[in-house]
Design a protein around this motif. Structure first.
Motif, PDB file in Angstrom:
ATOM      1  N   GLY A  54       0.771  -1.235   0.000  1.00 39.82           N
ATOM      2  CA  GLY A  54       0.000   0.000   0.000  1.00 39.82           C
ATOM      3  C   GLY A  54       0.801   1.281   0.000  1.00 39.82           C
ATOM      4  O   GLY A  54       0.216   2.357  -0.038  1.00 39.82           O
ATOM      5  N   ASN A  55       2.129   1.197   0.014  1.00 40.36           N
ATOM      6  CA  ASN A  55       2.919   2.437   0.054  1.00 40.36           C
ATOM      7  C   ASN A  55       3.897   2.563  -1.119  1.00 40.36           C
ATOM      8  O   ASN A  55       4.946   3.179  -1.013  1.00 40.36           O
ATOM      9  CB  ASN A  55       3.647   2.579   1.386  1.00 40.36           C
ATOM     10  N   GLU A 106       8.361   7.842  -4.802  1.00 43.61           N
ATOM     11  CA  GLU A 106       8.682   9.271  -4.716  1.00 43.61           C
ATOM     12  C   GLU A 106      10.060   9.425  -4.057  1.00 43.61           C
ATOM     13  O   GLU A 106      10.877  10.251  -4.468  1.00 43.61           O
ATOM     14  CB  GLU A 106       7.612  10.032  -3.931  1.00 43.61           C
ATOM     15  N   PHE A 107      10.330   8.619  -3.037  1.00 41.78           N
ATOM     16  CA  PHE A 107      11.632   8.622  -2.368  1.00 41.78           C
ATOM     17  C   PHE A 107      12.725   8.190  -3.342  1.00 41.78           C
ATOM     18  O   PHE A 107      13.753   8.864  -3.484  1.00 41.78           O
ATOM     19  CB  PHE A 107      11.585   7.689  -1.154  1.00 41.78           C
ATOM     20  N   LYS A 116      -8.748   1.690  -5.492  1.00 41.95           N
ATOM     21  CA  LYS A 116      -8.632   2.475  -6.721  1.00 41.95           C
ATOM     22  C   LYS A 116      -7.469   3.457  -6.713  1.00 41.95           C
ATOM     23  O   LYS A 116      -6.878   3.733  -7.752  1.00 41.95           O
ATOM     24  CB  LYS A 116      -9.943   3.203  -7.012  1.00 41.95           C
ATOM     25  N   HIS A 117      -7.099   3.987  -5.555  1.00 41.14           N
ATOM     26  CA  HIS A 117      -5.983   4.949  -5.480  1.00 41.14           C
ATOM     27  C   HIS A 117      -4.621   4.255  -5.395  1.00 41.14           C
ATOM     28  O   HIS A 117      -3.580   4.897  -5.543  1.00 41.14           O
ATOM     29  CB  HIS A 117      -6.159   5.865  -4.270  1.00 41.14           C
ATOM     30  N   MET A 118      -4.604   2.942  -5.181  1.00 43.68           N
ATOM     31  CA  MET A 118      -3.339   2.210  -5.038  1.00 43.68           C
ATOM     32  C   MET A 118      -2.624   2.091  -6.384  1.00 43.68           C
ATOM     33  O   MET A 118      -3.242   2.139  -7.438  1.00 43.68           O
ATOM     34  CB  MET A 118      -3.584   0.823  -4.452  1.00 43.68           C
ATOM     35  N   ALA A 175       7.206  -1.502  -9.868  1.00 44.54           N
ATOM     36  CA  ALA A 175       6.520  -1.890  -8.631  1.00 44.54           C
ATOM     37  C   ALA A 175       5.009  -1.802  -8.775  1.00 44.54           C
ATOM     38  O   ALA A 175       4.479  -1.196  -9.706  1.00 44.54           O
ATOM     39  CB  ALA A 175       6.972  -1.003  -7.473  1.00 44.54           C
ATOM     40  N   THR A 176       4.343  -2.388  -7.781  1.00 48.71           N
ATOM     41  CA  THR A 176       2.898  -2.349  -7.638  1.00 48.71           C
ATOM     42  C   THR A 176       2.548  -2.431  -6.155  1.00 48.71           C
ATOM     43  O   THR A 176       3.347  -2.897  -5.355  1.00 48.71           O
ATOM     44  CB  THR A 176       2.232  -3.527  -8.385  1.00 48.71           C
ATOM     45  N   ASP A 177       1.343  -1.963  -5.825  1.00 52.60           N
ATOM     46  CA  ASP A 177       0.783  -2.271  -4.510  1.00 52.60           C
ATOM     47  C   ASP A 177       0.159  -3.654  -4.621  1.00 52.60           C
ATOM     48  O   ASP A 177      -0.303  -4.054  -5.693  1.00 52.60           O
ATOM     49  CB  ASP A 177      -0.284  -1.242  -4.110  1.00 52.60           C
TER      50      ASP A 177
END
Length: 144
Positions: A12-13, A19-20, A53-55, A71-73
């Motif tokens: 989930g992150n 972004e990091f 939906k936001h993941m 990557a993916t959630d």
């Protein structure tokens, strides 16, 4: 052109992590960040829960030497169980569908197939498995 990359699964992150990584590697996402909400609705599948939906569905970031970090959630609501050990795959992108099949068939001997090679909604011929040594692999041949 054939390539090798690393595919990461997050709980989930993904967006925060990437972004990091973008800041550290001073790089830009290849095609932005696609979310599960970007997927077209499919009447043969149940409706997607709003909280998914936001993941992040998919993101790609060049890091060093042409290496692409992807990557993916991995939402539990979709049957994923993201944990240390299953959160990383080596992704191979061979030059042909035949080579994709060969790599899949040979590397997966005595392993555990997660998804057999098949045409996917995202425009690729794709499969994934864990080899007999416990290493996770994805074979991805983009349909041109």
């Amino acid at each position: 052109m054939a390539s090798v990359g690393t595919y990461l699964n997050f709980d989930g992150n993904t967006k925060e992590a990437f972004e990091f990584y973008r800041a550290v590697f001073k790089s830009e996402f290849v095609n932005g960040i696609q979310t599960f909400g970007d997927l077209p609705e499919d009447p043969s599948n149940p409706p997607m829960p709003e909280n998914i939906k936001h993941m992040v569905l998919h993101v790609e970031l060049p890091i060093l030497g042409g290496h692409i970090l992807r990557a993916t959630d991995a939402p539990k609501e979709m049957g994923f169980n993201c944990a240390a050990g299953n959160n990383m795959h080596i992704q191979l992108e061979p030059d042909s569908k035949e080579e994709a099949d060969r790599l899949f068939n040979e590397l997966s001997i005595d392993g555990v197939v997660e998804m057999p090679m098949q045409d996917m909604f995202f425009g690729a011929y794709f499969g994934s498995f864990q080899d007999k040594f416990g290493i996770n692999w994805m074979i991805n041949f983009p349909n041109k």
